[in-house]
Design a protein around this motif. Structure first.
Motif, short mmCIF file in Angstrom:
data_model
loop_
_atom_site.label_atom_id
_atom_site.label_comp_id
_atom_site.label_asym_id
_atom_site.label_seq_id
_atom_site.Cartn_x
_atom_site.Cartn_y
_atom_site.Cartn_z
N TYR A 1 -0.03 5.99 1.16
CA TYR A 1 -1.01 5.36 1.29
C TYR A 1 -1.12 4.31 0.17
O TYR A 1 -2.26 3.41 0.08
N TYR A 2 -0.37 4.33 -0.90
CA TYR A 2 -0.69 3.48 -1.99
C TYR A 2 0.10 2.09 -1.67
O TYR A 2 1.09 1.98 -0.90
N TYR B 1 -5.11 1.73 -2.95
CA TYR B 1 -4.93 2.12 -1.51
C TYR B 1 -5.87 1.35 -0.68
O TYR B 1 -6.83 1.83 -0.59
#
Length: 471
Positions: free
Chosen positions: A311-312, A336
């Motif tokens: 999710y980064y 994120y």
């Protein structure tokens, strides 16, 4: 003895792998460290929240296969809504849910900190647990690089306030590796890109030649790999000489933060807009950290930092202890911007960092930085004569009303020698004795166990005397 008692007594008091007990000596120091971190987070303007340990599994995974093994819950009696529940594996996904659920009542940007346990079904190893505590700080609702810069500033400040000096907050941006993927004609975000980053991550273990060999090795689709053949399970990418040369140029980048940024700019100039933006972002962060006066010895641009969670989306951070690098990052995070999207469809920018408290504590134990105290008690009130118990308890009341941690001896062996042994074993600095003459005079005998000095003190001056001697 009943069968039930026999059965219970036969149970071994052992823990499963990947978890640990914290006894008072460890817990007191741990709480002291947490208090320092909490105070630092609040200095930076962050406010606390708490979320449940259990969440709906689809909340944690977004309806996709999870990035890691999660703990699913089970109950002995089924109730409506019990299906599909799991223990949260981090505090970032629950934060995204909170932001989506309370969007009308939370400010933007929202600065939150959170300290709770999380659970992961990972293989236990040094510094890696199945149950552990995280201490997070996040800024939600700001897409400014100033927010990422401040998170790095917070990371450095937190580590220094804990007592560390020899550490580096290493940071990069996911844009760097995605731009590299573009240069070698690999689609960013694809499985092939993930394989590329995995191979680059092995450089410390297999060296530059090993990386080049894997890049050149023929690519084998995962479904075609033979799990019984060690060579086959490690697929290459089938890169051309030109692609390998580009990757090598990337791996050649080294130096100070300013030098690394300049080399990135040169590598990507006119070849990747994303890469040029990555270099510009890192330059802005470096300039911000310098402007904030963040000690330069505690941060550096490191383009090998990628962070594992998918999710980064932007800047990513890791903290390495220079005297114990093998334990891994003790404080990590990144940007994120798309995590809230799974709940609302809205892209909400966010950035933050998390301290792995148990890994940090394990590191401090290995480095001899844990100051172990068995108790916070400063004064032990002994009972030499049962008929004078009321006088002893009066001295105890005076101490506690003054806010001095104190206790009265309640052990099975009431001999004075046993009471003194208890005080010494617990590391209690002061011991109070009340004999017949002290009871009649309204005084006590106050003994300092470290200096062995003893004096008679009146009850009205007892608290003041203890405080002055404790300083």
């Amino acid at each position: 003895m009943s069968f039930e008692v026999e059965r219970i007594m036969s149970v071994k008091p052992t823990l499963p792998a990947g978890v640990r007990d914290y006894l008072p000596a460890e817990m007191l120091f741990r709480e002291q460290i947490l208090a320092k971190i909490r105070a630092m987070y609040e200095v930076f303007g962050f406010s606390p929240i708490e979320t449940p340990a259990i969440e709906r599994e689809e909340v944690l995974t977004g309806g996709k296969p999870p990035d890691m093994i999660i703990w699913r819950t089970a109950t002995s009696t089924k109730h409506e809504g019990d299906d599909g529940l799991a223990m949260h594996y981090d505090l970032t996904v629950p934060l995204a849910r909170v932001v989506a659920a309370h969007s009308n009542s939370l400010p933007r940007p929202f600065r939150r900190y959170q300290c709770q346990k999380v659970w992961r079904g990972e293989k236990p190893q040094a510094g890696r647990y199945r149950e552990f505590m995280q201490f997070d700080a996040d800024i939600v609702g700001s897409d400014s690089l100033l927010a990422d810069t401040e998170i790095i500033w917070l990371m450095v400040s937190a580590m220094r306030t804990i007592g560390f000096e020899r550490f580096k907050v290493r940071f990069s941006t996911r844009k760097v590796l995605n731009a590299l993927a573009e240069l070698v004609k690999v689609e960013p975000g694809s499985s092939l890109a993930r394989d590329l980053f995995r191979i680059l991550d092995k450089q410390d273990k297999i060296g530059r030649d090993g990386v080049a060999a894997l890049l050149a090795k023929q690519f084998v689709a995962e479904e075609d790999r033979d799990p019984n053949d060690p060579d086959a399970t490690e697929s290459g990418l089938g890169f051309s000489e030109e692609q390998i040369k580009t990757v090598s140029s990337f791996l050649d980048i080294t130096g100070s933060s300013a030098e690394i940024v300049e080399q990135l700019q040169q590598l990507f100039a006119g070849r990747s807009t994303l890469g040029e933006q990555a270099a510009a972002d890192l330059r802005i962060i470096c300039e911000g950290l310098t402007g904030f006066g963040v000690p330069a010895e505690n941060w550096i641009v490191d383009i090998s930092v990628a962070r594992g969670l998918a999710y980064y989306t932007g800047p990513v951070f890791e903290t390495t202890l220079l005297d114990l690098p093998e334990i891994g990052s003790v404080m990590s995070g990144g940007r994120y911007d798309d995590l809230v999207t799974r709940f609302t469809g809205e892209s909400v920018p966010a950035t933050g960092a998390s301290i792995g408290v148990d890994r940090l504590f394990a590191a401090m134990e290995k480095l001899g930085l844990v100051e172990k105290r068995k108790t916070k008690t400063q004064v032990l009130v002994t009972i030499m004569d049962q008929s004078l118990t009321a006088n002893c308890l009066e001295a105890l009341r005076v101490l506690r009303e003054a806010g001095i941690p104190s206790e009265v001896y309640m052990g099975p062996d009431m001999a004075l020698k046993a009471q003194m042994a208890y005080a010494l074993n617990q590391g209690i600095k002061f011991v109070i004795f009340v004999g017949q003459s002290e009871a009649e005079a309204g005084t006590v005998q106050l003994k300092d166990t470290s200096t062995r000095q003893q004096e008679q003190v009146t009850l009205p001056l007892l608290a003041q005397t203890v405080k002055s001697k404790a300083e």
